[in-house]
Design a protein around this motif. Structure first.
Motif, PDB file in Angstrom:
ATOM      1  N   SER A 268    -120.629 -72.048  18.609  1.00  0.00           N
ATOM      2  CA  SER A 268    -119.477 -71.114  18.529  1.00  0.00           C
ATOM      3  C   SER A 268    -119.557 -70.187  17.260  1.00  0.00           C
ATOM      4  O   SER A 268    -119.502 -68.961  17.227  1.00  0.00           O
ATOM      5  N   TRP A 269    -120.031 -70.873  16.188  1.00  0.00           N
ATOM      6  CA  TRP A 269    -120.238 -70.183  15.012  1.00  0.00           C
ATOM      7  C   TRP A 269    -121.408 -69.090  15.004  1.00  0.00           C
ATOM      8  O   TRP A 269    -121.237 -68.030  14.551  1.00  0.00           O
ATOM      9  N   TYR A 270    -122.578 -69.595  15.712  1.00  0.00           N
ATOM     10  CA  TYR A 270    -123.618 -68.815  16.043  1.00  0.00           C
ATOM     11  C   TYR A 270    -123.385 -67.747  16.892  1.00  0.00           C
ATOM     12  O   TYR A 270    -123.587 -66.358  16.437  1.00  0.00           O
ATOM     13  N   GLN A 271    -122.218 -67.718  17.810  1.00  0.00           N
ATOM     14  CA  GLN A 271    -121.912 -66.741  18.662  1.00  0.00           C
ATOM     15  C   GLN A 271    -120.988 -65.636  17.859  1.00  0.00           C
ATOM     16  O   GLN A 271    -121.050 -64.585  18.030  1.00  0.00           O
ATOM     17  N   ARG A 272    -120.089 -66.037  17.043  1.00  0.00           N
ATOM     18  CA  ARG A 272    -119.095 -65.280  16.258  1.00  0.00           C
ATOM     19  C   ARG A 272    -120.223 -64.288  15.155  1.00  0.00           C
ATOM     20  O   ARG A 272    -119.695 -63.386  14.867  1.00  0.00           O
ATOM     21  N   GLU A 273    -121.146 -65.090  14.821  1.00  0.00           N
ATOM     22  CA  GLU A 273    -121.988 -64.263  13.767  1.00  0.00           C
ATOM     23  C   GLU A 273    -122.913 -63.158  14.512  1.00  0.00           C
ATOM     24  O   GLU A 273    -124.055 -62.852  13.798  1.00  0.00           O
ATOM     25  N   ARG A 274    -122.862 -63.220  15.872  1.00  0.00           N
ATOM     26  CA  ARG A 274    -123.568 -62.195  16.621  1.00  0.00           C
ATOM     27  C   ARG A 274    -125.046 -62.831  16.851  1.00  0.00           C
ATOM     28  O   ARG A 274    -125.982 -61.895  16.554  1.00  0.00           O
ATOM     29  N   ARG A 275    -125.395 -64.005  16.699  1.00  0.00           N
ATOM     30  CA  ARG A 275    -126.557 -64.529  16.964  1.00  0.00           C
ATOM     31  C   ARG A 275    -127.517 -64.231  16.119  1.00  0.00           C
ATOM     32  O   ARG A 275    -128.725 -63.176  16.252  1.00  0.00           O
TER      33      ARG A 275
END
Length: 303
Positions: A268-275
């Motif tokens: 989820s963190w990775y997705q929030r940081e726009r991959r």
């Protein structure tokens, strides 16, 4: 194979533990070393001697030190180098310790992957010198790390992808220390496991930086396909079912940690940081330990 326990004559079984990398991969890695003809270099894991020969060709044999842990490989590599006309200083020992009697070095380069930057390497590099090494986590072994050493600290970014065999002293463990009769905590998964586990290597790498001591493996096929997560102590385990992941028994967890919950949080963190790409991540290593960060050291990656 299997650190030499499998003979060259076979039969071929077990795990691969040493190899000669393709030249295009080697030269792509060497291009990041910024190796000038006046530099001294330590080559960790010289194996066949081919990689060490490239360094000798650039700076001269007298400026190259190479270390190899495996006695049989060390002997063969030394013979290959001598036959090819190169005479670097060769040592058969644990490369994680470096070769202190020849330090300091302008460059240290490794031919095997690390999970932790060794403190001796940092101490053996001249001020402003470089360490270049494949680097990964128990979750994903996929980065090429370039560190510059200043005032006892090694710091830098990943400059690309690199999947190399592990340094023997830093291979992820395979222990499983959960009692067979320990009760499992059961729950539904908050997300389709395919989204987390069928992504790019960059996604896996980013997740791994947050759960560096967690490894995973698959079992079964079709509706029976599952993924198992284990921490390096072997005291926490999670098994997640791919099919019907929304049902109350799709996830089973043992031990003090909820490993699937940690992996999902990291995803989820990775997705929030726009991959973010691998090259946006970096490492700081010093006497206090090792920290991962995104874009700059002031933005730590939680783990």
């Amino acid at each position: 194979m299997d650190d030499g326990r499998t003979l060259p004559t076979g039969p071929a079984s077990g795990d691969f533990s040493s190899s000669v990398s393709a030249p295009d991969v080697v030269f792509e890695k060497l291009s990041h070393l910024e190796l000038g003809p006046h530099h001294t270099a330590l080559d960790v894991g010289y194996g066949s001697g081919c990689h060490t020969a490239y360094l000798c060709e650039r700076v001269g044999s007298d400026r190259v030190t190479a270390v190899e842990m495996d006695h049989d490989l060390a002997d063969r590599g030394a013979a290959n180098l001598k036959r090819a006309g190169y005479a670097p200083h060769l040592v058969c020992d644990d490369g994680l310790l470096g070769v202190p009697e020849r330090a300091p070095y302008d460059r240290i380069i490794s031919t095997a992957a690390l999970r932790t930057v060794p403190c001796p390497w940092i101490g053996h590099v001249r001020e402003g010198g470089l360490i270049l090494t494949p680097f990964g986590t128990a979750y994903e072994n996929a980065g090429l790390l370039k560190l510059r050493v200043t005032r006892g600290r090694a710091e830098g970014r990943f400059v690309g992808g690199a999947s190399y065999m592990w340094m023997r002293g830093q291979r992820p463990g395979r222990a499983l220390n959960v009692s067979d009769d320990a009760p499992a905590r059961r729950s539904a998964s908050p997300i389709d496991p395919h989204e987390v586990l069928q992504g790019s290597y960059a996604q896996n790498f980013a997740i791994g930086l947050q759960v560096p001591d967690v490894s995973y493996s698959h079992r079964g096929r079709g509706d029976d396909r599952k993924v198992q997560f284990v921490d390096q102590s072997g005291t926490s385990v999670a098994i997640v079912r791919y099919s019907r992941w929304w049902e109350d028994d799709a996830v089973r967890v043992w031990g003090p940690r909820d490993l699937w919950g940690e992996v999902v949080t990291s995803f989820s963190w990775y997705q929030r940081e726009r991959r973010p790409d691998v090259t946006r991540f970096g490492v700081t290593a010093d006497a206090e330990g090792q920290r991962f960060w995104l874009d700059e050291p002031g933005r730590p990656v939680a783990s």
